[in-house]
Design an enzyme around this catalytic site. Structure first.
Site, short mmCIF file in Angstrom:
data_model
loop_
_atom_site.label_atom_id
_atom_site.label_comp_id
_atom_site.label_asym_id
_atom_site.label_seq_id
_atom_site.Cartn_x
_atom_site.Cartn_y
_atom_site.Cartn_z
N ARG A 60 0.84 -1.21 0.00
CA ARG A 60 0.00 0.00 0.00
C ARG A 60 0.87 1.25 0.00
NH1 ARG A 60 -1.78 1.84 4.48
NH2 ARG A 60 -2.22 -0.19 5.40
N ASP A 185 -6.42 17.90 -14.70
CA ASP A 185 -6.70 16.51 -15.05
C ASP A 185 -6.40 16.38 -16.54
OD1 ASP A 185 -7.87 14.14 -15.93
OD2 ASP A 185 -9.54 14.25 -14.52
N LYS A 210 -7.63 5.06 -19.06
CA LYS A 210 -8.07 5.49 -20.39
C LYS A 210 -6.94 5.35 -21.41
CE LYS A 210 -11.85 6.54 -18.20
NZ LYS A 210 -12.06 7.88 -17.67
C1 LIG Z 1 -12.35 8.36 -16.45
C2 LIG Z 1 -11.91 9.69 -15.96
C3 LIG Z 1 -11.61 9.90 -14.61
C4 LIG Z 1 -11.77 8.79 -13.58
O1 LIG Z 1 -10.91 7.75 -13.83
P1 LIG Z 1 -11.21 6.23 -13.33
O2 LIG Z 1 -9.95 5.53 -13.63
O3 LIG Z 1 -12.40 5.76 -14.08
O4 LIG Z 1 -11.50 6.35 -11.87
C5 LIG Z 1 -11.18 11.15 -14.21
N1 LIG Z 1 -11.07 12.17 -15.09
C6 LIG Z 1 -11.34 12.00 -16.40
C7 LIG Z 1 -11.18 13.15 -17.32
C8 LIG Z 1 -11.77 10.77 -16.89
O5 LIG Z 1 -12.05 10.61 -18.18
#
Ligand SMILES: *Cc1c(COP(=O)(O)O)cnc(C)c1O
Length: 394
Positions: A60, A185, A210
């Site tokens: 962890r 992000d 993604k």
């Molecule tokens: C999918 C996504 C997230 C969250 O990611 P997970 O791996 O599904 O928790 C956060 N920000 C953006 C822009 C995303 O497309």
């Protein structure tokens, strides 16, 4: 009968033995699923916890597969010390809860990822953290949202699913002049198109799930900070809240990342062609690379020619037309995700934005006929043929 009498049980079954040594090395990164690491003695363990010696202790708190993956993403983003989390949302959570406290205020882009919005509107108030959502294409609106207790701005460069492009330069200058932590992000844009740390960001977040991992078979997040104090706070929050990612997912993601640049370039090339094709088929198309996109000039200035793999479009005919379109293209995944190696299509009204009223969706420009395409690496002819079939069913 005592164990001693069971002669069929070898004495060393429980003891882990070292891997056989070999003069040749494995080509592939080893997967290390061990949760715990054995140190030689208490002095060494002390030295590890004090940071005088490097050694893993408990997974962890870090493990080799996370280190290998983080170092690769660090190199892409131009930073050091990035941290791997269990999901993209864990990275968002670690950032908001690790860097903010009771009484603080955060400004979020008004078209953030749905769960990030929900985190701000539903979860943060329980911790005494307030928020304002503002339009990141309008720096004056962001500025107007600043309060004396504002500590942070959290934005995405390209919004989902309308693909609006934030005024990154204006917001970075604003954050700097007002002493706010700027969090970006970068999931949609990826460092292939935009490197937020080169443009004033303090913290960068990814959903590795993604485009970076790229095969929809690993779920992980990433967060990195320029300031060592921010990094320490993020790391502490990740470990204490249990937001760390698993070795197996990190190992899978590292494999996916090896082809990220190739996948991204091909998908982007396809996206530009598909956007034009969908426009020819009569859809209203949103793609930052097209001159008819409302933020085309800003996209060009910020991203250069890297307009990304995401294309949105809208058809007339409401939910009925939307159903007919997806049913006519069963070979293309209709799925609420993005960044897979293959093209996926998602529908805001039934997934990401289902929590909004139809009126609120219309105000954001998302009718029942609004789709977002995460373009993959297929042959473009296969893609256009599939959409031709879908549109023929309308
Ligand atoms: C999918 C996504 C997230 C969250 O990611 P997970 O791996 O599904 O928790 C956060 N920000 C953006 C822009 C995303 O497309």
């Amino acid at each position: 009968m005592s164990d001693k009498d069971r002669k069929d049980i070898p004495d060393n079954l429980v003891r882990r033995t070292a891997f056989p040594s070999s003069v040749s090395r494995a080509v592939v990164t080893p997967l290390q699923p061990s949760v715990v690491y054995a140190s030689p003695d208490p002095d060494t363990l002390d030295a590890q916890y004090d940071g005088r010696e490097f050694g893993y202790t408990y997974s962890r708190e870090g493990h080799p597969n996370a280190s290998v993956l983080a170092a690769k993403i660090d190199a892409l983003e131009g930073v050091e010390g990035g941290l791997i989390t269990s999901t993209g949302m864990s990275a968002v959570t670690a950032t908001l809860l690790g860097l903010l406290g009771q009484g603080d205020h955060v400004i979020g882009g008004n078209q953030l990822y749905g769960r990030s919005l929900r985190m701000m509107t539903q979860e943060l108030p329980r911790f005494g953290i307030s928020h304002t959502l503002a339009d990141p294409t309008d720096v004056a609106a962001m500025e107007a949202a600043i309060r004396p207790e504002t500590r942070m701005i959290l934005i995405e460069v390209v919004s989902n699913p309308t693909l609006r492009v934030a005024d990154m330069e204006g917001i970075a200058a604003l954050a700097k002049s007002r002493g706010l932590v700027l969090v970006v992000d970068n999931t949609f844009t990826t460092p292939r198109a935009y490197r937020p740390f080169d443009h004033g960001a303090d913290v960068v977040i990814h959903s590795i799930t993604k485009l970076l991992a790229g095969h929809s078979d690993a779920m992980l997040g990433y967060v990195a900070a320029k300031d060592p104090d921010h990094r320490a706070a993020l790391e502490g929050t990740i470990i204490t809240l249990g937001l760390s990612g698993s070795p197996y997912d990190a190992w899978m993601a590292e494999r996916g990342l090896m082809s990220f640049h190739l996948r991204y370039d091909r998908a982007e090339e396809n996206a530009a062609k598909l956007a034009d094709h969908l426009a020819k088929l009569g859809a209203r198309v949103l793609y930052p690379g097209r001159p008819d996109h409302p933020d085309h000039n800003r996209a060009g200035a910020l991203l250069g020619p890297r307009f990304g793999n995401m294309v949105s479009f809208e058809i007339a005919g409401g939910r009925d037309a939307a159903n007919r379109l997806t049913r006519a293209m069963p070979d293309m995944a209709f799925a609420p995700t993005l960044g897979d190696i293959g093209t996926t299509v998602s529908h805001a009204a039934s997934s990401s934005h289902r929590g909004l009223t139809p009126g609120a969706r219309e105000a954001l420009g998302m009718s029942e006929g609004f789709f977002r395409v995460s373009v993959g690496v297929e042959d473009i002819a296969l893609l256009t043929e599939t959409f031709d079939r879908g549109f023929a069913a309308l």
